[in-house]
Design an enzyme around this catalytic site. Structure first.
Site, PDB file in Angstrom:
ATOM      1  N   LYS A  21     -25.198 -22.951  61.324  1.00  0.00           N
ATOM      2  CA  LYS A  21     -24.865 -21.551  61.573  1.00  0.00           C
ATOM      3  C   LYS A  21     -23.346 -21.324  61.590  1.00  0.00           C
ATOM      4  O   LYS A  21     -22.567 -22.281  61.692  1.00  0.00           O
ATOM      5  CB  LYS A  21     -25.526 -21.094  62.873  1.00  0.00           C
ATOM      6  N   PHE A  41     -33.310  -9.446  70.946  1.00  0.00           N
ATOM      7  CA  PHE A  41     -32.149 -10.150  70.394  1.00  0.00           C
ATOM      8  C   PHE A  41     -31.982  -9.980  68.884  1.00  0.00           C
ATOM      9  O   PHE A  41     -31.001 -10.453  68.315  1.00  0.00           O
ATOM     10  CB  PHE A  41     -32.237 -11.649  70.725  1.00  0.00           C
ATOM     11  N   ARG A  62     -28.914 -29.119  69.184  1.00  0.00           N
ATOM     12  CA  ARG A  62     -28.571 -27.847  69.818  1.00  0.00           C
ATOM     13  C   ARG A  62     -27.836 -28.058  71.128  1.00  0.00           C
ATOM     14  O   ARG A  62     -26.995 -27.236  71.496  1.00  0.00           O
ATOM     15  CB  ARG A  62     -29.825 -27.002  70.002  1.00  0.00           C
ATOM     16  N   ASN A  96     -27.152 -21.175  68.860  1.00  0.00           N
ATOM     17  CA  ASN A  96     -27.639 -22.538  69.105  1.00  0.00           C
ATOM     18  C   ASN A  96     -27.242 -23.534  68.013  1.00  0.00           C
ATOM     19  O   ASN A  96     -27.731 -24.641  67.988  1.00  0.00           O
ATOM     20  CB  ASN A  96     -29.153 -22.537  69.324  1.00  0.00           C
ATOM     21  N   HIS A 125     -30.475 -24.052  62.591  1.00  0.00           N
ATOM     22  CA  HIS A 125     -31.804 -23.467  62.396  1.00  0.00           C
ATOM     23  C   HIS A 125     -32.734 -24.528  61.834  1.00  0.00           C
ATOM     24  O   HIS A 125     -32.320 -25.394  61.071  1.00  0.00           O
ATOM     25  CB  HIS A 125     -31.729 -22.298  61.401  1.00  0.00           C
TER      26      HIS A 125
END
Length: 185
Positions: free
Chosen positions: A20, A66, A114, A124, A127
């Site tokens: 991410k 979220f 994570r 986190n 993915h």
């Protein structure tokens, strides 16, 4: 004395891994850990998704509190998407990732990805696909040119060999016999 050879391993199960935006600077380190965990990286792409693309990718999360923050976060910078392959790729990748909430992961799974790279519940770090079917869907989304057909087995494999491989081999071996090279090596 007979030499026993191990059966060749074919890594057919695939999963999608995404580094991410907030941990993209740790790409090499994370990739090294992935490879040392027994995965093969089949495809890799560095891209930046638009908010619309993120909305489509995370469509199953639509309506959750979220969701707007997730799409904003995932479109905030480049990501690295990888197709990982190995035996039981989906379940093993999920195990390596640990819980989706990084704060909880630090307590319950301190050596998980994570726990190491995430900062909170939303950010986190990485993915992972939840199931084989979601992995196939996600891989097709990020890598539309990917071929995800299952490897044929049993009668389907014999049919494929008879239709495509054996005629080519026969033609090649016949041509080789007609040539009769003086030094075949």
């Amino acid at each position: 004395m007979e030499v026993l050879m191990p059966e060749p391993q074919i890594y057919v199960e695939r999963t999608l891994a995404i580094i991410k935006p907030d941990v993209i600077d740790k790409e090499e380190e994370i990739e090294d850990l992935i490879l040392r965990s027994g995965f093969h990286i089949i495809q890799k792409r560095k891209i930046q998704l638009s908010p619309e693309q993120c909305s489509n990718f995370y469509a199953e999360q639509f309506g959750k509190v979220f969701f707007p923050n997730l799409t904003a976060y995932m479109s905030s910078g480049p990501i690295v998407a990888m197709v990982l392959a190995r035996n039981h790729a989906v379940s093993y990748w999920k195990e390596l990732l640990g819980p989706s909430n990084s704060l909880r992961a630090r307590i319950t799974h301190p050596h998980s990805f994570r726990a190491l790279y995430g900062t909170d519940e939303l950010r986190n770090g990485l993915h992972g696909s939840l199931s084989i079917s979601s992995a196939e869907k996600e891989i097709r989304f990020i890598f539309p040119e990917a071929i995800l057909e299952p490897v044929p087995t049993g009668q389907r494999a014999r049919d494929y060999l008879n239709l495509y491989v054996k005629p080519t081999l026969l033609a090649g071996l016949t041509a080789l016999c007609k040539e009769k090279p003086a030094d075949p090596l």
